[in-house]
Scaffold this motif. Structure first.
Motif, PDB file in Angstrom:
ATOM      1  N   THR A   1      -7.629  24.208  25.199  1.00 24.92           N
ATOM      2  CA  THR A   1      -7.041  25.188  25.655  1.00 24.92           C
ATOM      3  C   THR A   1      -7.457  26.641  26.036  1.00 24.92           C
ATOM      4  N   ARG A   2      -8.127  26.840  25.073  1.00 22.53           N
ATOM      5  CA  ARG A   2      -8.755  28.348  25.001  1.00 22.53           C
ATOM      6  C   ARG A   2      -9.751  28.365  26.210  1.00 22.53           C
ATOM      7  N   ALA A   3     -10.624  27.266  26.482  1.00 19.69           N
ATOM      8  CA  ALA A   3     -11.523  27.274  27.678  1.00 19.69           C
ATOM      9  C   ALA A   3     -10.463  27.531  29.029  1.00 19.69           C
ATOM     10  N   LEU A   4      -9.764  26.633  28.978  1.00 24.31           N
ATOM     11  CA  LEU A   4      -8.604  26.529  30.387  1.00 24.31           C
ATOM     12  C   LEU A   4      -8.215  28.068  30.477  1.00 24.31           C
ATOM     13  N   LEU A   5      -7.741  28.839  29.297  1.00 19.71           N
ATOM     14  CA  LEU A   5      -7.355  29.906  29.450  1.00 19.71           C
ATOM     15  C   LEU A   5      -8.122  31.039  30.045  1.00 19.71           C
ATOM     16  N   GLU A   6      -9.486  31.045  29.480  1.00 15.02           N
ATOM     17  CA  GLU A   6     -10.487  32.081  29.862  1.00 15.02           C
ATOM     18  C   GLU A   6     -11.013  31.524  31.262  1.00 15.02           C
ATOM     19  N   PHE A   7     -10.828  30.556  31.627  1.00 13.23           N
ATOM     20  CA  PHE A   7     -11.290  30.044  32.913  1.00 13.23           C
ATOM     21  C   PHE A   7     -10.435  30.601  33.988  1.00 13.23           C
ATOM     22  N   LEU A   8      -8.954  30.483  33.652  1.00  9.40           N
ATOM     23  CA  LEU A   8      -7.846  30.897  34.388  1.00  9.40           C
ATOM     24  C   LEU A   8      -7.914  32.304  34.822  1.00  9.40           C
ATOM     25  N   ARG A   9      -8.339  32.901  33.702  1.00 11.12           N
ATOM     26  CA  ARG A   9      -8.293  34.303  33.552  1.00 11.12           C
ATOM     27  C   ARG A   9      -9.103  35.059  34.653  1.00 11.12           C
ATOM     28  N   LEU A  10      -9.978  34.173  35.153  1.00 12.80           N
ATOM     29  CA  LEU A  10     -10.850  34.987  36.130  1.00 12.80           C
ATOM     30  C   LEU A  10     -10.156  34.973  37.524  1.00 12.80           C
ATOM     31  N   HIS A  11      -9.077  34.357  37.694  1.00 12.40           N
ATOM     32  CA  HIS A  11      -8.373  34.301  38.832  1.00 12.40           C
ATOM     33  C   HIS A  11      -7.737  35.688  39.104  1.00 12.40           C
ATOM     34  N   PRO A  12      -7.658  36.288  40.038  1.00 17.25           N
ATOM     35  CA  PRO A  12      -7.096  37.762  40.362  1.00 17.25           C
ATOM     36  C   PRO A  12      -5.564  37.641  40.482  1.00 17.25           C
ATOM     37  N   ASP A  13      -4.904  36.354  40.618  1.00 14.69           N
ATOM     38  CA  ASP A  13      -3.519  36.330  40.535  1.00 14.69           C
ATOM     39  C   ASP A  13      -2.808  35.980  39.507  1.00 14.69           C
ATOM     40  N   ILE A  14      -3.554  35.876  38.266  1.00 12.27           N
ATOM     41  CA  ILE A  14      -3.164  35.347  37.030  1.00 12.27           C
ATOM     42  C   ILE A  14      -3.343  36.703  35.845  1.00 12.27           C
ATOM     43  N   ARG A  15      -2.278  36.751  35.122  1.00 13.32           N
ATOM     44  CA  ARG A  15      -2.297  37.760  34.106  1.00 13.32           C
ATOM     45  C   ARG A  15      -1.786  37.227  32.887  1.00 13.32           C
ATOM     46  N   ALA A  16      -2.674  36.697  32.203  1.00 11.74           N
ATOM     47  CA  ALA A  16      -2.536  36.008  30.807  1.00 11.74           C
ATOM     48  C   ALA A  16      -2.858  36.804  29.482  1.00 11.74           C
ATOM     49  N   LEU A  17      -1.941  36.364  28.476  1.00  9.15           N
ATOM     50  CA  LEU A  17      -2.140  37.023  27.323  1.00  9.15           C
ATOM     51  C   LEU A  17      -3.071  36.286  26.472  1.00  9.15           C
ATOM     52  N   GLY A  18      -4.050  37.110  25.903  1.00  9.95           N
ATOM     53  CA  GLY A  18      -5.365  36.681  25.374  1.00  9.95           C
ATOM     54  C   GLY A  18      -4.819  35.772  23.939  1.00  9.95           C
ATOM     55  N   SER A  19      -4.107  36.357  23.171  1.00 11.23           N
ATOM     56  CA  SER A  19      -3.622  35.869  21.976  1.00 11.23           C
ATOM     57  C   SER A  19      -2.501  34.715  21.996  1.00 11.23           C
ATOM     58  N   GLU A  20      -2.267  34.212  20.969  1.00 13.96           N
ATOM     59  CA  GLU A  20      -1.084  33.067  20.977  1.00 13.96           C
ATOM     60  C   GLU A  20       0.029  33.753  20.353  1.00 13.96           C
ATOM     61  N   PRO A  21       1.176  34.046  21.258  1.00 17.14           N
ATOM     62  CA  PRO A  21       2.312  34.741  20.592  1.00 17.14           C
ATOM     63  C   PRO A  21       3.024  33.877  19.462  1.00 17.14           C
ATOM     64  N   HIS A  22       2.898  32.557  19.709  1.00 19.20           N
ATOM     65  CA  HIS A  22       3.937  31.592  18.966  1.00 19.20           C
ATOM     66  C   HIS A  22       5.451  32.146  19.139  1.00 19.20           C
ATOM     67  N   PHE A  23       5.701  32.333  20.147  1.00 17.95           N
ATOM     68  CA  PHE A  23       7.311  32.781  20.303  1.00 17.95           C
ATOM     69  C   PHE A  23       8.261  31.815  20.010  1.00 17.95           C
ATOM     70  N   PHE A  24       7.859  30.782  20.707  1.00 19.37           N
ATOM     71  CA  PHE A  24       9.076  29.394  20.905  1.00 19.37           C
ATOM     72  C   PHE A  24       9.192  28.817  19.481  1.00 19.37           C
ATOM     73  N   ASP A  25       7.864  28.780  18.995  1.00 23.68           N
ATOM     74  CA  ASP A  25       7.848  28.165  17.428  1.00 23.68           C
ATOM     75  C   ASP A  25       8.145  28.626  16.404  1.00 23.68           C
ATOM     76  N   ARG A  26       7.710  30.231  16.360  1.00 19.05           N
ATOM     77  CA  ARG A  26       7.740  30.876  14.877  1.00 19.05           C
ATOM     78  C   ARG A  26       8.658  31.973  15.046  1.00 19.05           C
ATOM     79  N   HIS A  27       8.703  32.792  16.349  1.00 15.61           N
ATOM     80  CA  HIS A  27       9.187  34.190  16.272  1.00 15.61           C
ATOM     81  C   HIS A  27      10.326  34.040  17.445  1.00 15.61           C
ATOM     82  N   TYR A  28      11.109  32.913  17.588  1.00 16.56           N
ATOM     83  CA  TYR A  28      12.350  32.887  18.449  1.00 16.56           C
ATOM     84  C   TYR A  28      13.426  33.820  18.239  1.00 16.56           C
ATOM     85  N   ALA A  29      13.502  34.073  17.001  1.00 12.19           N
ATOM     86  CA  ALA A  29      14.599  34.824  16.457  1.00 12.19           C
ATOM     87  C   ALA A  29      14.339  36.346  17.061  1.00 12.19           C
ATOM     88  N   ARG A  30      13.077  36.771  17.165  1.00 12.51           N
ATOM     89  CA  ARG A  30      13.021  38.045  17.814  1.00 12.51           C
ATOM     90  C   ARG A  30      13.604  38.316  19.221  1.00 12.51           C
TER      91      ARG A  30
END
Length: 356
Positions: A116-145
């Motif tokens: 997954t990290r390799a895929l993310l880094e490769f996709l971030r080369l694309h000018p029409d993709i804006r990707a968060l570098g870190s893993e937010p874990h929103f839907f599994d850990r921080h959903y209450a926020r």
């Protein structure tokens, strides 16, 4: 004594050393007006400069990648878009381009140690993709926020750019599919899958690098080593039960919204896998084979160096590390264990990955 002549009195009153009070008042009034105008002009210049600076600062969150031009040896910013509107410079409608924070339209949801990290880094080369570098874990850990907090975590993006993030734990978390569906039923989901036996060994290799001294892989993989009973509840093995996890996702999302990436082909043919992902996201194929080279030392593809950089970009030392040695008999028992699970997974997704 000589008589005081009226003419002398008039000359004395207009002597330059004794100007009349009316002249003083007029001079002071003029100076006051001039000073006030100077302050007003300075204030207007300062306010105008501040507004310009704030707009530049607001748009500075758009990465340098977003300003590149497609078609060169390194992916650059598209000048034209599929919808007919121009890019940052050409704005026929007259409206200003502004970058905003939006909820993601695409998610890399798994799997851990699949690539997954390799895929993310490769996709971030694309000018029409804006990707968060870190893993937010929103839907599994921080959903209450809440979703507002989640939105603030996203990078700023222009109209036409796809916002995305990756958290591999999403794929195996029971509550995640309905939560993501509640955010957007149209979100596009990407899963990188890898031979579950190889993935489990890679997972264990990472675990032991962080916590040396834990029991051996063999002792953790079996409930009873003598009988060969596999402990499928052990996390490195449980994650590889792809059919079990995918079943939950298909209950909430159609198969057409879930794209599967082969972790093995991401290594042997990164451009081919990236091409399919770009198609899935509805993007022009800008990231191609000319952006990769194979690093024989790491046994992993790396990105060719961009212009202005002295070194090519490879993933960190935690990626592509040498796996711990496992007894071949144990590996075979694990392959036998996973075989029916893999076959069920192939049938479920309509795609074979030809794992042994």
């Amino acid at each position: 004594m000589a008589a005081f002549h009226p003419r002398q009195h008039q000359l004395w009153n207009h002597h330059p050393l004794h100007p009349p009070s009316a002249d003083l008042r007029r001079l002071f009034h003029r100076l006051t007006i001039a000073f006030s105008l100077s302050i007003l002009c300075f204030s207007l210049v300062y306010i105008f400069a501040g507004c310009c600076e704030s707009e530049l600062t607001d748009n500075s969150d758009v990465s340098a990648r977003d300003l590149l031009v497609a078609g060169s040896a390194w992916p650059e910013r598209n000048v034209s878009h599929a919808d007919g509107e121009s890019g940052l410079e050409g704005n026929s409608s007259g409206k200003e381009w502004t970058a905003t924070r939006r909820l993601p339209q695409a998610l890399i949801i798994g799997v851990k140690k699949g690539g997954t990290r390799a895929l993310l880094e490769f996709l971030r080369l694309h000018p029409d993709i804006r990707a968060l570098g870190s893993e937010p874990h929103f839907f599994d850990r921080h959903y209450a926020r809440g979703l507002d907090w989640y939105r603030t975590m996203m990078p700023k993006a222009l109209d036409g750019q796809i916002v995305m993030e990756k958290t591999p734990r999403y794929f195996v978390t029971v509550d995640t599919p309905p939560r993501i569906h509640a955010m957007s039923r149209d979100v596009k989901l990407i899963v990188v899958v890898r031979d579950p036996v190889t993935r489990a060994i890679s997972d264990y290799t990472q675990i032991i690098s962080k916590t040396p001294g834990i029991p051996s892989f063999e002792s953790l993989a079996f409930k009873n080593h003598t009988t060969g009973q596999i402990d499928s509840s052990w996390s490195p093995l449980w994650i590889g039960l792809y059919a079990q996890h995918m079943e939950r996702w298909l209950a909430w999302f159609p198969r057409s919204q879930i794209h599967l990436v082969s972790g093995e082909r991401l290594i042997t043919d990164p451009a081919g896998e990236l091409g399919k992902v770009q198609d899935f996201l509805g993007l022009q194929r800008i990231v191609t084979d000319k952006h990769f080279y194979f690093n024989k030392t790491k046994g992993f593809p790396c990105l060719k160096k961009p212009e202005g950089s002295s070194k090519p970009h490879c993933l960190g030392k935690t990626k592509g590390r040498t796996h711990v040695s496992i007894d071949p008999d144990v590996i075979q028992k694990l392959r036998d264990f996973y075989k029916p699970h893999n076959q069920r997974f192939y049938q479920m997704v309509g795609q074979s990955f030809e794992w042994q």
